[in-house]
Write a protein that holds these residues in place. Structure first.
Motif, mmCIF file in Angstrom:
data_model
loop_
_atom_site.group_PDB
_atom_site.id
_atom_site.type_symbol
_atom_site.label_atom_id
_atom_site.label_comp_id
_atom_site.label_asym_id
_atom_site.label_seq_id
_atom_site.Cartn_x
_atom_site.Cartn_y
_atom_site.Cartn_z
ATOM 1 N N ARG A 62 -8.494 7.915 3.700
ATOM 2 C CA ARG A 62 -7.346 8.529 3.033
ATOM 3 C C ARG A 62 -7.045 7.803 1.707
ATOM 4 N NH1 ARG A 62 -2.014 7.158 5.869
ATOM 5 N NH2 ARG A 62 -2.678 5.188 4.930
ATOM 6 N N ASP A 63 -7.006 6.471 1.747
ATOM 7 C CA ASP A 63 -6.697 5.721 0.529
ATOM 8 C C ASP A 63 -7.747 5.959 -0.544
ATOM 9 O OD1 ASP A 63 -4.514 4.797 1.771
ATOM 10 O OD2 ASP A 63 -5.299 2.798 2.220
ATOM 11 N N SER A 84 -6.573 -1.927 8.056
ATOM 12 C CA SER A 84 -6.530 -0.461 8.067
ATOM 13 C C SER A 84 -7.631 0.067 8.975
ATOM 14 C CB SER A 84 -6.765 0.104 6.669
ATOM 15 O OG SER A 84 -6.156 -0.688 5.717
ATOM 16 N N GLU A 99 -7.592 5.519 7.748
ATOM 17 C CA GLU A 99 -6.642 5.142 6.684
ATOM 18 C C GLU A 99 -7.382 4.819 5.410
ATOM 19 O OE1 GLU A 99 -2.856 3.184 9.051
ATOM 20 O OE2 GLU A 99 -4.612 1.961 8.595
ATOM 21 N N ARG A 158 0.775 4.028 -2.881
ATOM 22 C CA ARG A 158 0.435 5.407 -2.528
ATOM 23 C C ARG A 158 1.530 6.345 -3.013
ATOM 24 N NH1 ARG A 158 -1.741 4.297 2.437
ATOM 25 N NH2 ARG A 158 0.336 4.375 3.351
ATOM 26 N N THR A 159 2.797 5.960 -2.808
ATOM 27 C CA THR A 159 3.894 6.826 -3.217
ATOM 28 C C THR A 159 3.881 7.038 -4.728
ATOM 29 O OG1 THR A 159 5.137 5.739 -1.479
ATOM 30 C CG2 THR A 159 6.363 7.176 -2.959
ATOM 31 N N LEU A 190 0.695 9.086 -5.804
ATOM 32 C CA LEU A 190 0.712 10.496 -5.419
ATOM 33 C C LEU A 190 1.752 11.277 -6.215
ATOM 34 C CD1 LEU A 190 0.126 10.535 -1.563
ATOM 35 C CD2 LEU A 190 -1.349 11.384 -3.379
ATOM 36 N N ARG A 244 0.833 -1.205 0.000
ATOM 37 C CA ARG A 244 0.000 0.000 0.000
ATOM 38 C C ARG A 244 0.863 1.249 0.000
ATOM 39 N NH1 ARG A 244 -3.013 -0.591 5.095
ATOM 40 N NH2 ARG A 244 -1.098 -1.694 5.586
ATOM 41 N N ASN A 245 1.985 1.189 0.757
ATOM 42 C CA ASN A 245 2.873 2.352 0.755
ATOM 43 C C ASN A 245 3.446 2.609 -0.622
ATOM 44 O OD1 ASN A 245 2.501 2.999 3.343
ATOM 45 N ND2 ASN A 245 4.466 2.199 4.099
ATOM 46 N N VAL A 293 -7.048 9.253 -2.138
ATOM 47 C CA VAL A 293 -5.933 9.155 -3.087
ATOM 48 C C VAL A 293 -6.412 8.534 -4.400
ATOM 49 C CG1 VAL A 293 -3.743 8.016 -3.542
ATOM 50 C CG2 VAL A 293 -4.170 9.017 -1.309
ATOM 51 N N ALA A 294 -7.185 7.456 -4.271
ATOM 52 C CA ALA A 294 -7.669 6.785 -5.472
ATOM 53 C C ALA A 294 -8.554 7.718 -6.289
ATOM 54 C CB ALA A 294 -8.439 5.528 -5.078
#
Lengths: 143, 847
Positions: free
Chosen positions: B681-682, B674, B678, B567-568, B571, B563-564, B685-686
């Motif tokens: 937040r995800d 999660s 969290e 996300r990185t 983003l 997931r990290n 981002v999506a």
């Protein structure tokens, strides 16, 4: 984990594998003019063996394939690289397509070419890669 | 000349085959190659001496201004003669020195490959080609130092040499690129003859620092000198060849080669004389402290390299004359001395001067040769070394340099006399002592003695006819370094003058120090703490820092959380692309899309499936929903007449399902790890990615930045590529290079998957935790931190997320290896899963 296949699946797999392989070669060769090509053909071929894999297990599939999928990948990449060089021999930049039309008796013309070699390389690489993952996973499962 | 280099590489390829048939005699055949090349290069001497420059052009990558053009002038000829000439004797010597070693074939391959690389380096005209050969010499040197790879010391010394020289090589590459940009060409000839004034360019300083870093690391200048003595772990032929006569002079060669264009500035003079003089002193001082013959010689090589840098720094006409003479003299005597040290080691069983002595009766010829060669090292007439040393001192006196630097040079030349005396007298005179019995010690076979005999003879002859050697060999080299004609000559006798006085004084003091050498060494031991804090310690700190940073960034960036990573990546994409979109273009709103009903249905299914996939609590459900997404996409492809894409999509989806079915049972049970925050937040981002993609598509419809190339492809697909399926023609013809890259990526991915399935962590538990160095003790990793299996990784992940209680005990530790895990009796035995408020639920076990 993997249950021995049923009778129908057994019978179907035996008949479908050669058919699907033929179909994959057909897709590979027609690829330059009609929908098809090495990538799709490679996927179809691995689909054929995947069916077999589910029916009979990894060891039998390996026997049927005769060639280790890892070697297929190597062969595929090798053919891809080989197709780069003929252009240099005729003084053109790397990767320029070279065509060698061949007249077969009976008036059929076959166009041999470096893109064809290249496409066969793609075919083998895709085929080998997918089979390597599938067989690897199945063996881990059986273990 | 290209052929000359190629022939050596071919000989290298033949070496294992020859060795398999002829054993140690293989070296005799291989030596014929450099011998023939020596004769061939020698045939150019008259032409070069007459001022000619021979250029053999050969293109390589003309589009990038990279060529294989080779140039033979005074400087490269001198080097080529040294490389091939000394190389001949080294190969002969190696054959007998390593007699009975089954890996000699491997040794000869690398040795010959090094010879070819070094020859290529000094002949290459193009900076990039020169750099390629430069790195090849570093790599072959690495392989040769680590020849005895079963010894940890040899491996570490090899790695140290490699890291120092290749690290400098990186700086050098940067310097070369800057130099090429400044001069407008990568050709050394064009740079030297060009109209651009490099020294006045604003980049001059930065470029010089980079080039100097490269040259100083390669040529073991202070503070990078430490790798050279450690490189003595190599077999003696290697030390004699690479680490005294040739490779370490590559940096010097480069500076000399570029001197006409880059030299003469204040920066050049200050840096080179300063570092040169300091290196001389360091080398001489460290040599006096050593007792191992090879270490003594290695440090005196450091001193000689310092002298050469110093002379280049002074850059007067006289300095250029002295430079070439010193270069030649040093290669002759140092090559011979190393080979002789190897003979002592080989025959007497040790090369430590405190362990051997009085060998003159057993090794009379070697003793004589050593004595004469060290006379040259010490600079005693009538040897060629004397001529070179006189020239050096004369240059220094008239060069107008700081008095302090002069003092360093004088001290160094005093100490080197002591070193010469130690090497010549200790092993051969005095009372007999050696690890081997007296009767077993005898002169080595002729192939081992041939090199020292010839090189020492040349030292003597050149000393008697310095004028002729100067005119034929060294003066053309001096002129190439100076870039202008030079008036001057070499002579043995200059009359009574200050240099001669200095020589005499240094001989006297050096000789006196020799008589007190043992006491001197004992005294110098008080400086040991200072020496151990030398630059080498910096190297170890640097290496430890690299390991530390690697661990840190692996912990932070490569933490294994999918997931990290996602996300990185996502983003970064949103920020960079979104920024460009907002600043360069406006957002387009274009809702006027004609939509057929069936298209609307397909799109609705797609959206519904995607939503279902992201909110379902069942893994099988998620897989099925993703499959629905895939097939809807395939359907849309087919609707918009892209059959190839459609077929591919369907096949890929099918195989994905098969793969998922295979791995599904192996996955841990579906668990929610999660928190609600969290997940919000995800989701945000999506959503940003989705919105961004929507705007990107809208802008693609409206804005046409370039003429689309599809028209060209459609038009030329059949006439040029003989294919009517444009998609396939693009894949295998127009953009075949991309496809080639892609199939390699595919193959690598497959291998990665395969390795992941087959890899058994138990066979190498925590192997990567022991990147130890020489000074820091190997890291003690607590057993509970070493990961033994994939299950443990998963366990650890869950613990980090507070899903599971920490388990202290480790099942694998008991049967794995010698590190005994601290047996902390666990409060939470395995399987005890206390409920935690952070998690909502354990997970569905509906699979």
């Amino acid at each position: 984990m993997m249950k021995p296949g049923t009778l129908i699946l057994h019978a179907a797999a035996r008949f479908l594998v050669p058919l699907q392989l033929l179909f994959s070669v057909f897709l590979l060769l027609r690829g330059h003019n009609e929908p098809g090509g090495g990538f799709i053909a490679g996927l179809v071929a691995s689909g054929a063996f995947a069916l077999y894999l589910f029916t009979f297990g990894a060891a039998v599939t390996r026997d049927l394939m005769r060639v280790d999928p890892r070697n297929l990948i190597g062969a595929g990449l090798f053919m891809g690289m080989i197709s780069i060089f003929p252009a240099v021999l005729s003084g053109e930049p790397f990767l320029t397509a070279q065509w060698w039309p061949v007249m077969l008796p009976g008036g059929t013309e076959i166009k041999l070419s470096t893109p064809l070699i290249f496409d066969i390389g793609v075919y083998f690489t895709v085929f080998g890669s997918v089979m390597m993952m599938l067989i690897g996973l199945t063996e881990a499962e059986e273990h | 000349m290209q052929v000359a280099v190629l022939v050596i590489y071919l000989a290298a390829l033949l070496a294992p085959w020859l060795f398999a048939r002829q054993q140690f005699r293989a070296a005799w055949f291989l030596a014929l190659v450099p011998a023939a090349l020596t004769v061939w290069f020698a045939s150019f001497v008259p032409a070069i001496a007459a001022g000619e420059v021979i250029v053999h052009e050969y293109g390589w990558l003309p589009g990038l201004d990279i060529s294989f053009t080779m140039v033979l002038d005074g400087l490269s000829l001198l080097f080529a003669l040294l490389i091939c000439g000394i190389g001949t004797f080294i190969v002969l010597y190696a054959g007998s020195y390593l007699k009975g070693d089954t890996a000699q074939g491997r040794f000869l391959v690398v040795l010959m490959a090094f010879m070819g690389s070094m020859l290529g380096l000094v002949l290459a005209d193009n900076l990039i080609t020169l750099f390629v050969f430069w790195e090849l010499t570093s790599i072959t040197s690495y392989l040769l130092i680590g020849y005895n790879h079963h010894q940890a010391a040899a491996r570490k010394a090899a790695l140290q040499g490699l890291i120092v020289t290749v690290g400098g090589g990186l700086a050098l590459l940067a310097g070369f690129i800057m130099l090429g940009a400044m001069a407008g060409s990568f050709s050394v000839q064009e740079i030297l003859n060009g109209s651009e004034v490099i020294t006045a360019h604003p980049w001059y300083l930065g470029m010089m620092i980079c080039v100097l870093l490269g040259a100083f690391t390669k040529s073991a200048q202070f503070p990078f000198h430490f790798w050279l003595p450690n490189a003595m772990a190599a077999p003696t032929p290697v030390s004699a060849y690479l680490h005294s006569a040739t490779m370490v002079k590559a940096g010097i060669y480069l500076l000399a080669r570029l001197h006409p264009e880059l030299g003469g500035t204040d920066f050049w003079v200050m840096t080179l004389t300063g570092f040169g003089a300091f290196t001389m002193l360091t080398g001489a001082f460290m040599a006096v402290r050593s007792t191992d013959m090879k270490k003594l010689l290695a440090y005196s090589t450091v001193m000689a390299l310092g002298s050469l840098t110093f002379l280049l720094g002074v850059s007067t006409e006289l300095a250029m004359i002295a430079f070439a003479a010193y270069l030649l003299a040093h290669s002759l005597y140092k090559g011979a001395l190393f080979m002789l040290a190897g003979i002592v080691d080989h025959e007497a069983g040790s090369r430590d001067v405190t362990e051997v002595g009085g060998l003159r009766k057993q090794l009379p010829l070697s003793a004589g040769l050593t004595l004469v060669a060290t006379l040259s090292l010490a600079g005693i007439p009538p040897l060629f070394g004397f001529v070179a040393k006189e020239a050096l001192l004369e240059t220094m006196l008239e060069g107008g340099i700081f008095v302090m630097l002069m003092a360093l040079v004088v001290v160094a030349s005093i100490l080197v006399v002591t070193v010469a005396a130690v090497v010549a007298l200790r092993p051969f005179f005095g009372a007999f002592k050696a690890p081997k019995a007296k009767a077993d010690i005898h002169e080595p076979p002729i192939p081992m003695l041939a090199g020292p005999i010839v090189l020492v003879a040349l030292s003597v002859i050149a000393g008697f006819i310095p004028g002729m050697v100067g005119a034929w060999i060294t003066l053309p080299a001096s002129m190439a370094v100076a870039g202008a004609p030079i008036e001057g000559y070499l002579a043995l006798w200059h009359g009574f003058n200050v240099p001669l006085l200095l020589s005499a004084v240094s001989l006297a003091i050096g000789g006196f120090l020799y008589t007190r050498w043992d006491a001197l060494r004992a005294r110098l031991q008080v400086l040991d703490p200072m020496v151990s804090r030398g630059p080498e310690r910096g190297y170890f700190y640097f290496m430890d820092a690299i390991v530390w940073i690697a661990e840190w960034q692996t912990r932070k960036l490569q933490n294994g959380s999918m997931r990290n990573y996602l996300r990185t990546i996502v983003l970064t994409f949103v920020v960079v692309t979104g920024y460009t979109l907002l600043t360069r273009y406006q957002l387009h709103w274009n809702w006027n899309v004609d939509l057929y009903f069936h298209e609307f249905v397909a799109a609705s299914i797609l959206v519904a499936a995607a939503v279902a996939a992201s909110i379902t609590h069942s893994r099988l459900g998620a897989v099925a929903a993703m499959g629905a997404v895939g097939f809807s996409v395939a359907f849309i492809f087919i609707l918009f007449s892209a059959p190839d894409l459609g077929i591919t999509q369907i096949l890929v989806e099918t195989l994905t399902v098969i793969l998922l079915v295979l791995v599904l049972f192996r996955l841990p049970s579906f668990s929610n790890i999660s928190t609600t925050a969290e997940r919000i937040r995800d989701a945000a981002v999506a959503l940003t990615v989705g919105v961004l993609m929507m705007f990107l598509i809208m802008i693609t419809i409206d804005v046409q930045l370039f003429e689309p190339i599809s028209a060209y492809m459609i038009e030329n697909s059949y006439p040029l590529a003989h294919g009517r399926n444009i998609v396939n023609v693009i894949l295998v013809d127009y953009r075949a290079l991309d496809t080639l890259g892609e199939i390699f990526v595919l193959a690598l991915a497959a291998m990665g998957v395969y390795a992941m399935i087959k890899f058994n962590p138990q066979t190498s538990p925590g192997a990567n935790h022991f990147a130890g160095t020489l000074i820091l003790p190997p890291k003690k990793v607590p057993e509970q931190h070493i990961v033994h299996s994939l299950d443990e990784i998963h366990q650890k992940m869950l613990e980090d997320q507070n899903i599971l209680a920490t388990s202290d005990d480790d099942e694998d530790a008991d049967d794995s290896d010698d590190i005994v895990a601290p047996d902390t009796s666990s409060e939470h035995p395995r399987g005890d899963y206390p409920h935690n408020d952070d998690t909502e639920k354990k997970g569905d076990k509906d699979l």
